[in-house]
Design an enzyme around this catalytic site. Structure first.
Site, PDB file in Angstrom:
ATOM      1  N   THR A 166       0.837  -1.196   0.000  1.00 48.63           N
ATOM      2  CA  THR A 166       0.000   0.000   0.000  1.00 48.63           C
ATOM      3  C   THR A 166       0.868   1.241   0.000  1.00 48.63           C
ATOM      4  O   THR A 166       1.813   1.346   0.788  1.00 48.63           O
ATOM      5  CB  THR A 166      -0.997   0.101   1.181  1.00 48.63           C
ATOM      6  OG1 THR A 166      -1.597   1.393   1.142  1.00 48.63           O
ATOM      7  CG2 THR A 166      -0.391  -0.106   2.544  1.00 48.63           C
ATOM      8  N   GLU A 215      -4.213  14.389   1.125  1.00 47.10           N
ATOM      9  CA  GLU A 215      -5.648  14.407   0.797  1.00 47.10           C
ATOM     10  C   GLU A 215      -6.513  14.161   2.036  1.00 47.10           C
ATOM     11  O   GLU A 215      -7.674  14.516   2.080  1.00 47.10           O
ATOM     12  CB  GLU A 215      -5.967  13.333  -0.253  1.00 47.10           C
ATOM     13  CG  GLU A 215      -5.708  11.913   0.255  1.00 47.10           C
ATOM     14  CD  GLU A 215      -6.090  10.811  -0.723  1.00 47.10           C
ATOM     15  OE1 GLU A 215      -6.578  11.103  -1.817  1.00 47.10           O
ATOM     16  OE2 GLU A 215      -5.862   9.632  -0.365  1.00 47.10           O
ATOM     17  N   ARG A 230      -4.936   8.486   2.870  1.00 46.29           N
ATOM     18  CA  ARG A 230      -6.274   8.786   3.364  1.00 46.29           C
ATOM     19  C   ARG A 230      -6.292   9.148   4.838  1.00 46.29           C
ATOM     20  O   ARG A 230      -6.850  10.161   5.226  1.00 46.29           O
ATOM     21  CB  ARG A 230      -7.140   7.556   3.107  1.00 46.29           C
ATOM     22  CG  ARG A 230      -8.588   7.872   2.950  1.00 46.29           C
ATOM     23  CD  ARG A 230      -9.370   6.612   2.768  1.00 46.29           C
ATOM     24  NE  ARG A 230      -9.377   6.097   1.423  1.00 46.29           N
ATOM     25  CZ  ARG A 230      -8.892   4.914   1.066  1.00 46.29           C
ATOM     26  NH1 ARG A 230      -8.342   4.118   1.945  1.00 46.29           N
ATOM     27  NH2 ARG A 230      -8.979   4.513  -0.180  1.00 46.29           N
ATOM     28  N   LEU A 249      -0.683   9.755 -10.869  1.00 46.09           N
ATOM     29  CA  LEU A 249       0.682   9.904 -11.373  1.00 46.09           C
ATOM     30  C   LEU A 249       1.675   9.404 -10.326  1.00 46.09           C
ATOM     31  O   LEU A 249       2.677   8.777 -10.645  1.00 46.09           O
ATOM     32  CB  LEU A 249       0.977  11.376 -11.699  1.00 46.09           C
ATOM     33  CG  LEU A 249       0.086  12.024 -12.753  1.00 46.09           C
ATOM     34  CD1 LEU A 249       0.523  13.465 -12.999  1.00 46.09           C
ATOM     35  CD2 LEU A 249       0.161  11.248 -14.070  1.00 46.09           C
ATOM     36  N   GLN A 250       1.375   9.700  -9.036  1.00 44.40           N
ATOM     37  CA  GLN A 250       2.325   9.338  -7.986  1.00 44.40           C
ATOM     38  C   GLN A 250       2.421   7.822  -7.772  1.00 44.40           C
ATOM     39  O   GLN A 250       3.482   7.289  -7.527  1.00 44.40           O
ATOM     40  CB  GLN A 250       1.976  10.028  -6.666  1.00 44.40           C
ATOM     41  CG  GLN A 250       0.688   9.541  -6.010  1.00 44.40           C
ATOM     42  CD  GLN A 250       0.083  10.508  -5.029  1.00 44.40           C
ATOM     43  OE1 GLN A 250       0.678  10.815  -4.020  1.00 44.40           O
ATOM     44  NE2 GLN A 250      -1.107  11.002  -5.336  1.00 44.40           N
ATOM     45  N   ASP A 300      -0.015   3.914   1.027  1.00 39.34           N
ATOM     46  CA  ASP A 300      -0.319   4.695   2.230  1.00 39.34           C
ATOM     47  C   ASP A 300       0.636   4.397   3.391  1.00 39.34           C
ATOM     48  O   ASP A 300       0.688   5.152   4.362  1.00 39.34           O
ATOM     49  CB  ASP A 300      -1.763   4.434   2.680  1.00 39.34           C
ATOM     50  CG  ASP A 300      -2.779   5.047   1.726  1.00 39.34           C
ATOM     51  OD1 ASP A 300      -2.357   5.773   0.811  1.00 39.34           O
ATOM     52  OD2 ASP A 300      -3.988   4.797   1.885  1.00 39.34           O
TER      53      ASP A 300
HETATM   54  O1  F6P Z   1      -4.697   2.384  -1.933  1.00 37.23           O
HETATM   55  C1  F6P Z   1      -4.636   3.558  -1.210  1.00 37.23           C
HETATM   56  C2  F6P Z   1      -4.987   4.743  -2.059  1.00 37.23           C
HETATM   57  O2  F6P Z   1      -4.000   4.901  -3.011  1.00 37.23           O
HETATM   58  C3  F6P Z   1      -5.218   5.990  -1.218  1.00 37.23           C
HETATM   59  O3  F6P Z   1      -4.089   6.692  -0.884  1.00 37.23           O
HETATM   60  C4  F6P Z   1      -6.191   6.767  -2.067  1.00 37.23           C
HETATM   61  O4  F6P Z   1      -7.021   7.579  -1.291  1.00 37.23           O
HETATM   62  C5  F6P Z   1      -6.990   5.678  -2.680  1.00 37.23           C
HETATM   63  O5  F6P Z   1      -6.169   4.567  -2.773  1.00 37.23           O
HETATM   64  C6  F6P Z   1      -7.574   5.979  -4.021  1.00 37.23           C
HETATM   65  O6  F6P Z   1      -8.309   4.873  -4.399  1.00 37.23           O
HETATM   66  P1  F6P Z   1      -9.165   4.718  -5.696  1.00 37.23           P
HETATM   67  O7  F6P Z   1      -8.211   4.555  -6.827  1.00 37.23           O
HETATM   68  O8  F6P Z   1      -9.961   3.466  -5.480  1.00 37.23           O
HETATM   69  O9  F6P Z   1     -10.026   5.932  -5.811  1.00 37.23           O
END
Ligand code: F6P
Length: 420
Positions: free
Chosen positions: A142, A247, A192, A298-299, A144
């Site tokens: 992850t 975010e 998140r 992108l990140q 995150d």
């Molecule tokens: O997997 C974690 C994550 O990359 C979070 O940092 C981000 O908020 C989320 O996924 C975005 O998810 P999705 O592509 O399902 O909108």
């Protein structure tokens, strides 16, 4: 009795290196052909297992599988599908076991974050209670970086590197123009509930006055007045201000500044759009010209600037998962453990899934400065080694060469379809 086959699935948000874990799983399983039959991958994650839509990875060439090491995103497809509690929806678990039985699957490798660790644990428990022997191993992933019991999560180091580099580069741009033009640049990054990614931007600063001048973390409640005062002070002192905002930034009541109103299957709010909100605030209260960017996908797909450390660790957890399975382990996760010495080192240990599932690791308070706007030396010491090394893909015609798999389907054996 033929060797049991393995099932591998990618789950949740993908990363620049999740395919490196897939590569670790498949190459290691291939090296133990007598003990593990074929590796079947779920098309679009666990949904593939429920629908009996399996991909036969044995149909892929050695070169294609090795190419996964430098290919971003989920080569087999991923999904955000949360298996409910077995008491609420036992049918899904029974279906999984039915599919596994039909395809002689004895190993379950689930590559994901905290929610997936929980699913993996449930599958392991349920298969046991249903009398179907299955070894369930969770493979951490992850961006995150919020899984417990592992020093870091594969995927994070590469995002951290991308964000630190982008912050440094964009800051040079703003600094060049700030005397007559843009004064404030805002970069919104993912994360998140935990501010690890935003924190990594702090690595871009080497000396007093360097960007980022302000980092906003989900761990620190957002205070509009203090924020604007800090922006103004920074512009007065340095001529410009670079802000990196997670975010997940929220106010003292826990309300996200960037909530879109949508939620996913895991019940998570969809975030995004914080940067323009902050930019509006800066413009209306302070009048500075601004630019903003949302790093968004992108990140997490930026394989061209991945961290070598991250790629190595992603491969290692995939490899270790297969080795654990061969040692008879169940309901565990290979975890990255940091060596004690001054020089960064790491090795793979083992974490029980019941201690991993549904627990989020946030930034410790002593990783954030007292004013709440920057990282401490302790955080820097933790983060710095994770972005070390460049694992450039090969290029052709100016573009990276990424693997495209054949994704050949395994012939179905069951008569029944399953609606997901
Ligand atoms: O997997 C974690 C994550 O990359 C979070 O940092 C981000 O908020 C989320 O996924 C975005 O998810 P999705 O592509 O399902 O909108």
């Amino acid at each position: 009795m033929p060797a049991k086959n393995a099932f591998y699935a990618q789950s949740g948000g993908v990363t620049a290196v999740i395919n490196a874990s897939a590569c670790g799983v498949i190459e290691t399983a291939r090296a133990h052909r007598g003990k593990i039959g074929k590796v079947y991958a779920g098309r679009n994650g666990i949904i593939g297992a429920l629908r009996e839509d399996l991909i036969d990875t044995s149909k892929e060439t050695k070169a294609a599988i090795h190419g996964l090491l430098s290919t971003p995103a989920g080569a087999f497809g991923s999904c955000r599908h949360k298996l409910k509690d077995p008491r609420e929806n036992r049918a899904e678990y029974e279906r999984l076991i039915e599919v596994f039985k039909a395809h002689n699957i004895g190993y379950f490798f689930y590559n994901g974050g905290g929610d997936s660790a929980d699913t993996c644990l449930k599958v392991s428990r349920l298969s046991e209670s249903m009398g179907y022997p299955l070894q369930a191993i969770h493979i951490p992933k992850t961006i995150d970086n919020d899984l417990p019991l592992t020093d870091t999560c594969p995927g994070f180091g590469s995002v951290a590197k991308y964000v630190a580099i982008s912050t440094r580069e964009a800051a040079l741009d703003v600094a060049s123009m700030c005397a007559t033009s843009t004064r404030v640049f805002i970069l919104e990054v993912m994360g998140r509930h935990a501010g690890w990614i935003a924190a990594a931007a702090g690595l871009a600063a080497e000396q007093e006055g360097d960007a980022p001048h302000i980092i906003l973390f989900p761990e620190v409640a957002f205070d509009r007045k203090r924020f604007l005062a800090r922006v103004q002070r920074t512009v007065k002192r340095h001529g410009y201000c670079v802000i990196v905002a997670s975010e997940g930034t929220h106010d003292a009541d826990g309300r996200f500044l960037s909530e879109s109103g949508l939620t996913d299957a895991f019940g998570h709010s969809q975030l995004g759009g914080l940067a323009p909100t902050l930019a509006d605030m800066v413009k209306s209260e302070l009048g500075y010209k601004y630019h903003w960017a949302v790093a968004d996908y992108l990140q997490r797909s930026a394989r061209h600037i991945a961290s070598q450390t991250d790629v190595d660790q992603a491969y290692a957890v995939g490899k270790a998962a297969v080795e654990f399975a061969l040692q008879g382990r169940n309901a565990v996760m290979p975890a990255i453990q940091r060596g004690k010495g001054k020089r960064y080192s790491w090795h793979i240990g083992e974490a029980p899934l019941q201690d991993v599932a549904n627990r989020e690791k946030k930034m410790p308070r002593d990783f954030i400065t007292r004013d709440g706007f920057a990282i401490t030396e302790k955080a820097r010491d933790y983060l710095a080694p994770l972005i070390v090394g460049e694992a450039y893909p090969q290029y052709r015609n100016g573009l990276p060469i990424y693997t495209r798999l054949k994704l050949v389907a395994v012939p179905r054996k069951l008569k029944t379809a399953f609606k997901v």
